[in-house]
Write an enzyme that holds these catalytic residues in place. Structure first.
Site, PDB file in Angstrom:
ATOM      1  N   LEU A 121     -54.726 -29.359  10.929  1.00 22.58           N
ATOM      2  CA  LEU A 121     -53.709 -29.683  11.347  1.00 22.58           C
ATOM      3  C   LEU A 121     -53.251 -31.091  10.581  1.00 22.58           C
ATOM      4  O   LEU A 121     -53.191 -31.442   9.618  1.00 22.58           O
ATOM      5  CB  LEU A 121     -52.196 -29.429  11.789  1.00 22.58           C
ATOM      6  CG  LEU A 121     -51.258 -29.699  11.181  1.00 22.58           C
ATOM      7  CD1 LEU A 121     -50.859 -29.040   9.587  1.00 22.58           C
ATOM      8  CD2 LEU A 121     -49.894 -29.325  12.524  1.00 22.58           C
ATOM      9  N   GLY A 156     -52.612 -50.468  45.019  1.00 21.51           N
ATOM     10  CA  GLY A 156     -53.308 -51.817  44.660  1.00 21.51           C
ATOM     11  C   GLY A 156     -54.476 -50.731  44.200  1.00 21.51           C
ATOM     12  O   GLY A 156     -55.494 -51.033  43.132  1.00 21.51           O
ATOM     13  N   GLU A 171     -49.488 -31.341  19.967  1.00 20.91           N
ATOM     14  CA  GLU A 171     -48.760 -30.520  19.577  1.00 20.91           C
ATOM     15  C   GLU A 171     -47.229 -31.098  19.512  1.00 20.91           C
ATOM     16  O   GLU A 171     -46.825 -29.925  20.330  1.00 20.91           O
ATOM     17  CB  GLU A 171     -49.179 -29.724  20.821  1.00 20.91           C
ATOM     18  CG  GLU A 171     -50.850 -29.392  20.760  1.00 20.91           C
ATOM     19  CD  GLU A 171     -51.177 -27.268  21.226  1.00 20.91           C
ATOM     20  OE1 GLU A 171     -49.945 -26.835  21.438  1.00 20.91           O
ATOM     21  OE2 GLU A 171     -51.892 -27.768  21.744  1.00 20.91           O
TER      22      GLU A 171
HETATM   23  N1  CAA Z   1     -40.560 -20.854  13.632  1.00 22.24           N
HETATM   24  C1  CAA Z   1     -40.743 -20.135  12.007  1.00 22.24           C
HETATM   25  N2  CAA Z   1     -40.234 -21.266  11.397  1.00 22.24           N
HETATM   26  C2  CAA Z   1     -40.661 -22.265  11.395  1.00 22.24           C
HETATM   27  C3  CAA Z   1     -39.859 -23.552  13.277  1.00 22.24           C
HETATM   28  C4  CAA Z   1     -40.683 -22.339  13.686  1.00 22.24           C
HETATM   29  N3  CAA Z   1     -40.984 -23.391  14.893  1.00 22.24           N
HETATM   30  N4  CAA Z   1     -40.142 -24.370  11.966  1.00 22.24           N
HETATM   31  C5  CAA Z   1     -39.853 -24.844  10.992  1.00 22.24           C
HETATM   32  N5  CAA Z   1     -39.954 -24.222   9.942  1.00 22.24           N
HETATM   33  C6  CAA Z   1     -39.463 -23.210   8.929  1.00 22.24           C
HETATM   34  C7  CAA Z   1     -38.286 -23.943   8.994  1.00 22.24           C
HETATM   35  O1  CAA Z   1     -37.325 -22.886   8.813  1.00 22.24           O
HETATM   36  C8  CAA Z   1     -38.498 -23.888   6.722  1.00 22.24           C
HETATM   37  O2  CAA Z   1     -38.425 -23.116   6.298  1.00 22.24           O
HETATM   38  P1  CAA Z   1     -37.746 -22.777   5.451  1.00 22.24           P
HETATM   39  O3  CAA Z   1     -38.993 -22.430   4.271  1.00 22.24           O
HETATM   40  O4  CAA Z   1     -37.773 -21.057   4.370  1.00 22.24           O
HETATM   41  O5  CAA Z   1     -36.827 -22.880   4.764  1.00 22.24           O
HETATM   42  C9  CAA Z   1     -39.787 -24.917   6.818  1.00 22.24           C
HETATM   43  O6  CAA Z   1     -40.321 -23.997   8.049  1.00 22.24           O
HETATM   44  C10 CAA Z   1     -39.775 -26.434   7.075  1.00 22.24           C
HETATM   45  O7  CAA Z   1     -38.803 -26.618   8.197  1.00 22.24           O
HETATM   46  P2  CAA Z   1     -38.956 -27.535   8.221  1.00 22.24           P
HETATM   47  O8  CAA Z   1     -37.768 -27.908   7.248  1.00 22.24           O
HETATM   48  O9  CAA Z   1     -37.844 -27.729   9.554  1.00 22.24           O
HETATM   49  O10 CAA Z   1     -39.410 -28.683   8.421  1.00 22.24           O
HETATM   50  P3  CAA Z   1     -39.666 -30.627   8.299  1.00 22.24           P
HETATM   51  O11 CAA Z   1     -41.283 -30.805   7.242  1.00 22.24           O
HETATM   52  O12 CAA Z   1     -38.821 -30.948   8.501  1.00 22.24           O
HETATM   53  O13 CAA Z   1     -41.056 -30.422   9.873  1.00 22.24           O
HETATM   54  C11 CAA Z   1     -40.837 -30.524  12.585  1.00 22.24           C
HETATM   55  C12 CAA Z   1     -40.315 -29.927  10.926  1.00 22.24           C
HETATM   56  C13 CAA Z   1     -40.794 -29.510  13.662  1.00 22.24           C
HETATM   57  C14 CAA Z   1     -40.424 -31.948  12.052  1.00 22.24           C
HETATM   58  C15 CAA Z   1     -42.634 -29.604  11.953  1.00 22.24           C
HETATM   59  O14 CAA Z   1     -42.977 -31.003  11.015  1.00 22.24           O
HETATM   60  C16 CAA Z   1     -42.905 -30.275  13.243  1.00 22.24           C
HETATM   61  O15 CAA Z   1     -43.079 -29.342  14.032  1.00 22.24           O
HETATM   62  N6  CAA Z   1     -44.219 -30.739  13.422  1.00 22.24           N
HETATM   63  C17 CAA Z   1     -44.894 -31.439  14.510  1.00 22.24           C
HETATM   64  C18 CAA Z   1     -46.119 -31.151  14.138  1.00 22.24           C
HETATM   65  C19 CAA Z   1     -47.191 -30.952  15.375  1.00 22.24           C
HETATM   66  O16 CAA Z   1     -47.009 -29.930  16.354  1.00 22.24           O
HETATM   67  N7  CAA Z   1     -48.778 -31.986  15.646  1.00 22.24           N
HETATM   68  C20 CAA Z   1     -49.360 -31.210  15.918  1.00 22.24           C
HETATM   69  C21 CAA Z   1     -50.821 -31.211  15.523  1.00 22.24           C
HETATM   70  S1  CAA Z   1     -52.180 -30.136  16.594  1.00 22.24           S
HETATM   71  C22 CAA Z   1     -52.452 -30.775  18.312  1.00 22.24           C
HETATM   72  O17 CAA Z   1     -51.552 -31.655  18.084  1.00 22.24           O
HETATM   73  C23 CAA Z   1     -53.370 -30.320  19.143  1.00 22.24           C
HETATM   74  C24 CAA Z   1     -54.366 -30.806  19.484  1.00 22.24           C
HETATM   75  O18 CAA Z   1     -55.546 -30.967  18.591  1.00 22.24           O
HETATM   76  C25 CAA Z   1     -54.403 -30.580  20.277  1.00 22.24           C
END
Ligand code: CAA
Length: 385
Positions: free
Chosen positions: A124, A340, A363
């Site tokens: 992602l 230490g 995550e």
């Molecule tokens: N479940 C279902 N739907 C969800 C949701 C959830 N948990 N979170 C958001 N949505 C939906 C919202 O309802 C919205 O839907 P509509 O378009 O129908 O209204 C849509 O998604 C957009 O939501 P937001 O407007 O809240 O989105 P945003 O752009 O403001 O972002 C955020 C929200 C929570 C900050 C999100 O961007 C996020 O989770 N960021 C963190 C990313 C992350 O976890 N990255 C990890 C990468 S993977 C990794 O690290 C793995 C590894 O390698 C170890």
């Protein structure tokens, strides 16, 4: 503490502990030092059916769920979370298939993931899209028979080692997050290559790498879910996987606590083992209490998911935030109790402290997840009114 585990869950936990102690313990420092991917351990985990744990029986799995996965991740992390994350990231890479894959996609990929023959990964994050996941720029342009992917993914766990990648890309870039879709991309897909391999503070046995897509053709049958639902799917998949990061943190913290207790019993200062000093006792008591609280929250979140609940954003985020903050505090205190020598690489606690830091970051950073928890609280208040 009574965790109300079934006999099968206890067996899985014991087996994971045995692999961790017999196979991981002797090599963890060396793999960390050399920043070497733990292929031999992945093979041991495969031979012991550990990759089958959370995959349904009809695809070669053992039919467990989030809790079973957490138990394995916890036990492996108690010894080395750098190795545990390679295992956990393969599970995350399989979630898109498990939750949204077609029958054909499941039959094609899940048996190999279950047997450990092929590792999976989830892609992602990009340079411009960390916490702000909807700012991804990788595109997937529709062409006859499939899609052409262009873009670069950053910080991908299992990058270069996994063979099956779930990649989130924009099929309609003008729509931003609402134009995202998910694709299964195989390691040997034309136009798919690997870029920078990161040199990390901790979890150094794991691979963290760039994925580079240059006119990479992906057949249409490799799209997971429908076009345009990739962002919501991603959010839901991360809700499923975050208790696993919590489990990683709990395992790490447990390992650090045990090391600190053992050391405090042996280390003589002022003529007594330092465990007889009340200041040290209180540190250990706090550490032990926090580890138990984190474990119970992680197990409860996992059980909520396994119960078939529809929305568990809050539970998953709470478990990940609380457990990772606990791991950071407990590993830091473990280094403090060692004094230490704790700062030296001869003892395992400095590695545990380095390894713990990432659990607060990946995550979903703990700051972004606190936003998600608060958002759920606001919704609930609105409903009450
Ligand atoms: N479940 C279902 N739907 C969800 C949701 C959830 N948990 N979170 C958001 N949505 C939906 C919202 O309802 C919205 O839907 P509509 O378009 O129908 O209204 C849509 O998604 C957009 O939501 P937001 O407007 O809240 O989105 P945003 O752009 O403001 O972002 C955020 C929200 C929570 C900050 C999100 O961007 C996020 O989770 N960021 C963190 C990313 C992350 O976890 N990255 C990890 C990468 S993977 C990794 O690290 C793995 C590894 O390698 C170890």
């Amino acid at each position: 503490m009574e965790y109300l585990l079934t006999e099968q869950q206890k067996t899985i936990k014991q087996l994971a502990r045995r692999i961790a102690e017999e196979r991981i313990l002797p090599v963890r420092a060396e793999l960390d030092e050399k920043e070497e991917f733990p292929w031999a351990i992945m093979k041991d985990l495969a031979d012991s059916d550990m990759f089958r744990v959370a995959i349904p029986e009809e695809y070669g799995g053992l039919g467990g769920g989030c809790l079973e996965l957490c138990l394995v991740v916890e036990e492996l992390s108690r010894v080395c979370s750098g190795i545990a994350v390679s295992y956990a990231a393969s599970a995350l890479g399989s979630f898109s298939l498990l939750k949204y894959g077609t029958e054909e996609q499941k039959r094609r990929y899940l048996p190999d993931i279950a047997s450990g023959k092929r590792l999976a990964a989830f892609a992602l994050t990009e340079a411009t899209a960390g916490s702000d996941a909807s700012a991804i720029r990788t595109t997937a342009e529709r062409v006859e028979g499939g899609y052409i992917l262009n873009g670069t993914k950053q910080f991908i766990t299992n990058g270069g080692e996994a063979e099956i990648y779930t990649v989130i890309a924009l099929t309609a870039k003008e729509k931003g997050a609402r134009g995202a879709s998910a694709f299964l991309v195989e390691k040997d897909a034309p136009g798919f290559s690997f870029g920078k391999k990161e040199k990390k503070m901790g979890i150094r046995a794991s691979s963290t790498r760039e994925l580079v897509f240059r006119n990479c053709f992906v057949p249409e049958e490799n799209m997971v879910g429908r076009e345009g639902v990739g962002f919501i799917m991603t959010m839901k998949l991360l809700d499923n996987s975050r208790p696993g990061v919590g489990a990683q943190a709990v395992g790490l913290a447990q390992g650090a606590l045990e090391a600190a207790v053992d050391y405090a019993r042996e280390r003589i200062q002022f003529g007594h083992p330092i465990i007889s000093i009340q200041a040290v006792q209180h540190m250990l008591a706090n550490m032990a209490t926090e580890v138990e609280a984190a474990r119970l929250l992680v197990y409860a979140a996992a059980r909520t998911i396994d119960s078939g609940a529809k929305n568990f954003t809050e539970e998953a985020a709470m478990a990940k935030v609380f457990a990772s903050d606990t791991a950071m505090r407990v590993t830091t205190d473990a280094v403090q109790i060692f004094g230490g020598v704790g700062y030296m690489r001869d003892y395992p606690v400095e590695k545990m402290m380095r390894d713990a830091k990432i659990t607060q970051i990946y995550e979903g950073s703990n700051q972004v997840l606190r936003d998600a928890i608060a958002f759920e609280l606001r919704k609930r208040k609105a409903k009450r009114e």
